[in-house]
Design an enzyme around this catalytic site. Sequence first.
Site, PDB file in Angstrom:
ATOM      1  N   LYS A  61       0.831  -1.196   0.000  1.00 36.69           N
ATOM      2  CA  LYS A  61       0.000   0.000   0.000  1.00 36.69           C
ATOM      3  C   LYS A  61       0.875   1.261   0.000  1.00 36.69           C
ATOM      4  O   LYS A  61       2.057   1.217   0.326  1.00 36.69           O
ATOM      5  CB  LYS A  61      -0.917   0.003   1.233  1.00 36.69           C
ATOM      6  CG  LYS A  61      -1.948  -1.113   1.250  1.00 36.69           C
ATOM      7  CD  LYS A  61      -2.793  -1.040   2.508  1.00 36.69           C
ATOM      8  CE  LYS A  61      -3.768  -2.209   2.600  1.00 36.69           C
ATOM      9  NZ  LYS A  61      -4.852  -2.115   1.622  1.00 36.69           N
ATOM     10  N   ARG A  84     -10.106 -12.178   1.420  1.00 35.82           N
ATOM     11  CA  ARG A  84     -10.945 -13.224   0.824  1.00 35.82           C
ATOM     12  C   ARG A  84     -10.276 -14.596   0.892  1.00 35.82           C
ATOM     13  O   ARG A  84     -10.956 -15.617   0.976  1.00 35.82           O
ATOM     14  CB  ARG A  84     -11.294 -12.839  -0.616  1.00 35.82           C
ATOM     15  CG  ARG A  84     -10.105 -12.740  -1.541  1.00 35.82           C
ATOM     16  CD  ARG A  84     -10.397 -11.938  -2.808  1.00 35.82           C
ATOM     17  NE  ARG A  84     -10.527 -10.523  -2.534  1.00 35.82           N
ATOM     18  CZ  ARG A  84     -10.772  -9.601  -3.467  1.00 35.82           C
ATOM     19  NH1 ARG A  84     -10.928  -9.967  -4.738  1.00 35.82           N
ATOM     20  NH2 ARG A  84     -10.884  -8.332  -3.151  1.00 35.82           N
TER      21      ARG A  84
END
Length: 493
Positions: A266, A340
């Site tokens: 990030k 996920r």
Amino acid sequence: MAQILVRNGIQAVGEGLTSVVIVGKKSVLQAVSFEGRFQEVAQKFVGDSSSWTSMVSRINSSGRLPLHYELAHLIAVPDTASRGNTPTNSHALFRDMRSVSYPSDVQNVHVVLFAEYSDVLAHVAAIARTFCKFSMKTSATEARSLNVNIDVVCDQFTSQDAHFLTDLSESVRETARLIDTPANILTTDALVEEAVKVGHAVGATVSVIRGEDLLTGGFGGIYHVGKAGPTPPAFVVLSHEVAGSTENIALVGKGVVYDTGGLQIKTKTGMPNMKRDMGGAAGMLETFSALVKNGFSQTLHVCLCIVENNVSPIANKPDDIIQMLSGKTVEINNTDAEGRLILADGVFYAKEILNATTIFDMATLTGAQAWLSGRMHGAAMTNDEELENAMVRAGKASGDLVAPMLFAPDLFYADLKSPIADMRNSNLGKMEGPPSAVAGLFIGAHINFGEGLRWVHLDIAAPAECGDRGTGYGPALFSSLLGKYTNVPILNQ
């Protein structure tokens, strides 16, 4: 740190200087008689009966009115709301309660809540979440211990309701505390300890699978995401098993104690606040605690997928292929789509090992969720229309708002196709489906999109925090949704 006690009717407060906050919808406040215990509490701030009548007739439709040198406050909650909002208007109450400051010499906060029965739960939860638990500030004011009493004035309200709402207030605030705690303190090991402590406190069966045992057990998603972290990944299951129960419900939570994004790291503005990426696990853990404490009559599990998504020579790389607990293979093309991966292992375990008939997974999963349902509504995807409607209703009843998300695996699952594995974990190009829905479908693919059971995926990336603080989203919502399996009157309206 504040201690909150919810009480039935107006009662006395402890010794020491007390700040009083009078709360209610404007229409409810206008019907309040200035007499009895309320008069005893409010007269030094308000004056006499005529002053009270004049005050409530002149207040705006909503907002906070400070009284008596900021030692007392009157908060009017709006009477009306749009159909997409909660009719309780608990978000307005949260905003106004959060704006209250308590003088440094105040020791007690006495909240007098006048409410209709259907509004009480959401109003109490909104008040509770304004008293944040976590702080490492060193000033005496920040370190003081406040005694907070929320006295509910409502004809139908019972002592059993008060007991439950005291537990719920603690669960909401504990959820927020865990979210607010930085990852150098709340490591994966520390979050495991928090979960085990909750399990022992409520008499649950506790199971912990950690580190290399995850790989041996086939938990490829959890293991490979968490293997680069400074402390090992873990899968924690707490089980409240009830003989003869007709429902077997599993709560699955994403517990990424910090998300750097992995090797696809990030940015300097995108990484701060990623300590909150375990908000789903925190909310599900505390939901479990509140329900089991209050006599949940069905079998209930909470499954926590706990990792830190960090960078190291052994971290997942783009193009890696891993095998999940379901046996399916996944080509990783985005190391920042890690939530996920771990939840897929969690829901598969819930279905195949725990034999759950209903599975809820909750996660701070996608930044796109805020574009889909905004900053106040979680986005829910489910294979069951009745359950979708129930989620929306529970959101309005609790103040933890929910908006539906498209469930269309036949239209959108192809976005995750891979030429060399069963699927990819994300799509970095042109997509047919909404990004948040496609992320949810990745999870659902490991349980055949919920075939043979009821499955809900809830993305809470935005509503899990407000103003750099955790909101405690989750326990109020799921208590409202599943409270029919308790004997608490306020959950069985």
